[in-house]
Design a protein around this motif. Structure first.
Motif, PDB file in Angstrom:
ATOM      1  N   ARG A   1      32.822  36.794  47.191  1.00 28.02           N
ATOM      2  CA  ARG A   1      33.718  36.847  48.343  1.00 28.02           C
ATOM      3  C   ARG A   1      35.197  36.777  47.967  1.00 28.02           C
ATOM      4  NH1 ARG A   1      32.491  34.336  54.134  1.00 28.02           N
ATOM      5  NH2 ARG A   1      34.337  35.137  55.160  1.00 28.02           N
ATOM      6  N   LEU A   2      35.591  35.764  47.181  1.00 29.90           N
ATOM      7  CA  LEU A   2      37.010  35.549  46.890  1.00 29.90           C
ATOM      8  C   LEU A   2      37.597  36.651  46.012  1.00 29.90           C
ATOM      9  CD1 LEU A   2      39.541  33.821  47.174  1.00 29.90           C
ATOM     10  CD2 LEU A   2      38.728  32.432  45.250  1.00 29.90           C
ATOM     11  N   ILE A   3      36.987  36.933  44.886  1.00 30.69           N
ATOM     12  CA  ILE A   3      37.533  37.957  43.985  1.00 30.69           C
ATOM     13  C   ILE A   3      37.565  39.335  44.659  1.00 30.69           C
ATOM     14  CG2 ILE A   3      37.112  39.214  41.820  1.00 30.69           C
ATOM     15  CD1 ILE A   3      36.314  36.470  40.604  1.00 30.69           C
ATOM     16  N   PRO A   4      36.489  39.765  45.335  1.00 31.40           N
ATOM     17  CA  PRO A   4      36.587  41.046  46.053  1.00 31.40           C
ATOM     18  C   PRO A   4      37.699  41.049  47.115  1.00 31.40           C
ATOM     19  CG  PRO A   4      34.292  40.414  45.819  1.00 31.40           C
ATOM     20  CD  PRO A   4      35.122  39.231  45.363  1.00 31.40           C
ATOM     21  N   PHE A   5      37.896  39.918  47.794  1.00 31.43           N
ATOM     22  CA  PHE A   5      38.964  39.819  48.795  1.00 31.43           C
ATOM     23  C   PHE A   5      40.336  39.994  48.136  1.00 31.43           C
ATOM     24  CE2 PHE A   5      42.172  37.647  51.243  1.00 31.43           C
ATOM     25  CZ  PHE A   5      41.902  38.037  52.541  1.00 31.43           C
ATOM     26  N   ILE A   6      40.552  39.318  47.027  1.00 29.51           N
ATOM     27  CA  ILE A   6      41.824  39.420  46.303  1.00 29.51           C
ATOM     28  C   ILE A   6      42.087  40.864  45.911  1.00 29.51           C
ATOM     29  CG2 ILE A   6      43.020  38.809  44.157  1.00 29.51           C
ATOM     30  CD1 ILE A   6      41.466  36.081  44.314  1.00 29.51           C
ATOM     31  N   ASN A   7      41.081  41.525  45.365  1.00 29.71           N
ATOM     32  CA  ASN A   7      41.247  42.912  44.922  1.00 29.71           C
ATOM     33  C   ASN A   7      41.407  43.887  46.088  1.00 29.71           C
ATOM     34  OD1 ASN A   7      41.231  42.445  42.115  1.00 29.71           O
ATOM     35  ND2 ASN A   7      39.007  42.266  42.142  1.00 29.71           N
TER      36      ASN A   7
ATOM     37  N   VAL B   1      43.176  49.871  37.819  1.00 32.94           N
ATOM     38  CA  VAL B   1      41.978  49.293  37.237  1.00 32.94           C
ATOM     39  C   VAL B   1      42.348  48.074  36.399  1.00 32.94           C
ATOM     40  CG1 VAL B   1      40.133  49.691  35.558  1.00 32.94           C
ATOM     41  CG2 VAL B   1      40.630  51.408  37.296  1.00 32.94           C
ATOM     42  N   SER B   2      43.437  48.164  35.629  1.00 27.16           N
ATOM     43  CA  SER B   2      43.812  47.053  34.759  1.00 27.16           C
ATOM     44  C   SER B   2      44.329  45.855  35.558  1.00 27.16           C
ATOM     45  CB  SER B   2      44.863  47.499  33.741  1.00 27.16           C
ATOM     46  OG  SER B   2      46.066  47.827  34.389  1.00 27.16           O
ATOM     47  N   GLN B   3      44.717  46.038  36.805  1.00 28.42           N
ATOM     48  CA  GLN B   3      45.230  44.945  37.612  1.00 28.42           C
ATOM     49  C   GLN B   3      44.139  44.249  38.415  1.00 28.42           C
ATOM     50  OE1 GLN B   3      48.366  46.562  40.009  1.00 28.42           O
ATOM     51  NE2 GLN B   3      49.872  46.367  38.392  1.00 28.42           N
ATOM     52  N   LYS B   4      42.912  44.706  38.341  1.00 30.17           N
ATOM     53  CA  LYS B   4      41.838  44.082  39.101  1.00 30.17           C
ATOM     54  C   LYS B   4      41.610  42.663  38.602  1.00 30.17           C
ATOM     55  CE  LYS B   4      40.450  47.435  41.810  1.00 30.17           C
ATOM     56  NZ  LYS B   4      40.691  47.382  43.215  1.00 30.17           N
ATOM     57  N   VAL B   5      41.472  41.752  39.548  1.00 32.20           N
ATOM     58  CA  VAL B   5      41.197  40.357  39.222  1.00 32.20           C
ATOM     59  C   VAL B   5      39.704  40.227  38.922  1.00 32.20           C
ATOM     60  CG1 VAL B   5      41.140  38.020  40.191  1.00 32.20           C
ATOM     61  CG2 VAL B   5      43.091  39.510  40.628  1.00 32.20           C
ATOM     62  N   THR B   6      39.380  39.557  37.840  1.00 34.00           N
ATOM     63  CA  THR B   6      37.985  39.357  37.482  1.00 34.00           C
ATOM     64  C   THR B   6      37.574  37.887  37.487  1.00 34.00           C
ATOM     65  OG1 THR B   6      38.552  39.340  35.139  1.00 34.00           O
ATOM     66  CG2 THR B   6      37.890  41.467  36.093  1.00 34.00           C
ATOM     67  N   SER B   7      38.562  36.996  37.568  1.00 31.96           N
ATOM     68  CA  SER B   7      38.254  35.567  37.635  1.00 31.96           C
ATOM     69  C   SER B   7      39.378  34.839  38.356  1.00 31.96           C
ATOM     70  CB  SER B   7      38.076  34.987  36.224  1.00 31.96           C
ATOM     71  OG  SER B   7      39.294  35.023  35.531  1.00 31.96           O
ATOM     72  N   VAL B   8      39.057  33.655  38.843  1.00 35.28           N
ATOM     73  CA  VAL B   8      40.025  32.796  39.515  1.00 35.28           C
ATOM     74  C   VAL B   8      39.884  31.414  38.888  1.00 35.28           C
ATOM     75  CG1 VAL B   8      40.659  31.713  41.710  1.00 35.28           C
ATOM     76  CG2 VAL B   8      39.949  34.106  41.670  1.00 35.28           C
ATOM     77  N   LYS B   9      41.002  30.844  38.492  1.00 41.36           N
ATOM     78  CA  LYS B   9      40.969  29.516  37.879  1.00 41.36           C
ATOM     79  C   LYS B   9      40.620  28.473  38.933  1.00 41.36           C
ATOM     80  CE  LYS B   9      43.501  26.518  34.753  1.00 41.36           C
ATOM     81  NZ  LYS B   9      42.398  26.106  33.959  1.00 41.36           N
ATOM     82  N   SER B  10      39.689  27.615  38.583  1.00 46.16           N
ATOM     83  CA  SER B  10      39.217  26.573  39.480  1.00 46.16           C
ATOM     84  C   SER B  10      39.788  25.230  39.030  1.00 46.16           C
ATOM     85  CB  SER B  10      37.686  26.545  39.438  1.00 46.16           C
ATOM     86  OG  SER B  10      37.183  25.569  40.295  1.00 46.16           O
TER      87      SER B  10
ATOM     88  N   ASN C   1      42.652  43.300  48.991  1.00 43.14           N
ATOM     89  CA  ASN C   1      43.955  43.097  49.621  1.00 43.14           C
ATOM     90  C   ASN C   1      45.113  43.144  48.634  1.00 43.14           C
ATOM     91  OD1 ASN C   1      43.319  42.444  52.583  1.00 43.14           O
ATOM     92  ND2 ASN C   1      41.822  41.270  51.429  1.00 43.14           N
ATOM     93  N   ASN C   2      44.791  43.423  47.376  1.00 42.21           N
ATOM     94  CA  ASN C   2      45.795  43.586  46.319  1.00 42.21           C
ATOM     95  C   ASN C   2      46.777  42.411  46.284  1.00 42.21           C
ATOM     96  OD1 ASN C   2      46.943  44.912  44.134  1.00 42.21           O
ATOM     97  ND2 ASN C   2      48.374  46.047  45.423  1.00 42.21           N
ATOM     98  N   LEU C   3      46.241  41.192  46.341  1.00 44.15           N
ATOM     99  CA  LEU C   3      47.095  40.005  46.320  1.00 44.15           C
ATOM    100  C   LEU C   3      47.782  39.896  44.963  1.00 44.15           C
ATOM    101  CD1 LEU C   3      44.878  37.325  48.110  1.00 44.15           C
ATOM    102  CD2 LEU C   3      46.589  38.851  49.095  1.00 44.15           C
ATOM    103  N   GLN C   4      49.092  39.730  44.985  1.00 36.44           N
ATOM    104  CA  GLN C   4      49.879  39.638  43.763  1.00 36.44           C
ATOM    105  C   GLN C   4      50.331  38.211  43.464  1.00 36.44           C
ATOM    106  OE1 GLN C   4      50.340  42.448  41.693  1.00 36.44           O
ATOM    107  NE2 GLN C   4      48.755  43.091  43.128  1.00 36.44           N
ATOM    108  N   SER C   5      50.285  37.348  44.458  1.00 37.41           N
ATOM    109  CA  SER C   5      50.634  35.944  44.249  1.00 37.41           C
ATOM    110  C   SER C   5      49.558  35.304  43.377  1.00 37.41           C
ATOM    111  CB  SER C   5      50.703  35.203  45.584  1.00 37.41           C
ATOM    112  OG  SER C   5      51.662  35.776  46.432  1.00 37.41           O
ATOM    113  N   LYS C   6      49.923  34.202  42.741  1.00 38.53           N
ATOM    114  CA  LYS C   6      48.954  33.452  41.949  1.00 38.53           C
ATOM    115  C   LYS C   6      47.922  32.854  42.893  1.00 38.53           C
ATOM    116  CE  LYS C   6      48.670  29.639  38.668  1.00 38.53           C
ATOM    117  NZ  LYS C   6      49.437  28.760  37.788  1.00 38.53           N
TER     118      LYS C   6
END
Length: 168
Positions: free
Chosen positions: A100-106, A26-35, A108-113
């Protein structure tokens, strides 16, 4: 009695280890992406700090991009201690970050920046990133202080690692 206590202890251990895992996930879930605009992104594409950078331009709507992402994730994991950094530059539409993007990241558990390139002047930044780039995705830039290579193609892990090794 000892057997019963052992099983109770084992159950409690499993229960707590599962709870710890849930909290960690839960603590690793991405909630934002820097634009970034291109001018803001440009310093990430020109660093001279002793690291080697693997910058992948991709989008969630690009099937070949999605297919190759596990290779970049594996490279990120395998080379994390070898002064290599993977940056995934999403070209998704800015209005789709939350849906779309944030749910996709979570998912697929993307760990890269992961960052988003939000700049409508693609005629400028595509050629600025590499003069040979047509703008097609996926595209990858691998660079360090000594070398810079650009690829407008898809990768599997073996080919990506080979290209990285040629720059290291």
């Amino acid at each position: 009695m000892v057997k019963k206590c052992f099983y109770s202890f084992l159950f409690l251990g499993l229960l707590f280890s599962c709870k710890d895992k849930e909290v960690k996930e839960v603590s690793q879930k991405v909630t934002s992406v820097k634009s970034y605009t291109y001018n803001e992104l440009k310093p990430l594409l020109e660093k001279n700090d002793g690291k080697t950078y693997v910058v992948n331009f991709w989008a969630t709507w690009c099937a070949p991009c999605v297919k190759e992402l596990p290779a970049f994730e594996k490279l990120n994991q395998e080379y994390a201690t070898k002064n290599v950094e993977v940056i995934l530059v999403s070209l998704d539409f800015p209005k789709q970050i939350d849906k779309r993007l944030i749910p996709f990241i979570n998912k697929n558990n993307l760990q890269s920046k992961v960052v988003l390139l939000n700049d409508v002047n693609e005629d400028v930044w595509i050629k600025a990133i590499d003069t040979t780039w047509s703008g097609a995705l996926p595209a990858t830039l691998i660079y360090n202080a000594k070398s810079r290579k650009f690829y407008e193609e898809s990768f599997d892990y073996e080919k990506l690692e080979t290209e990285l090794q040629s720059v290291l």
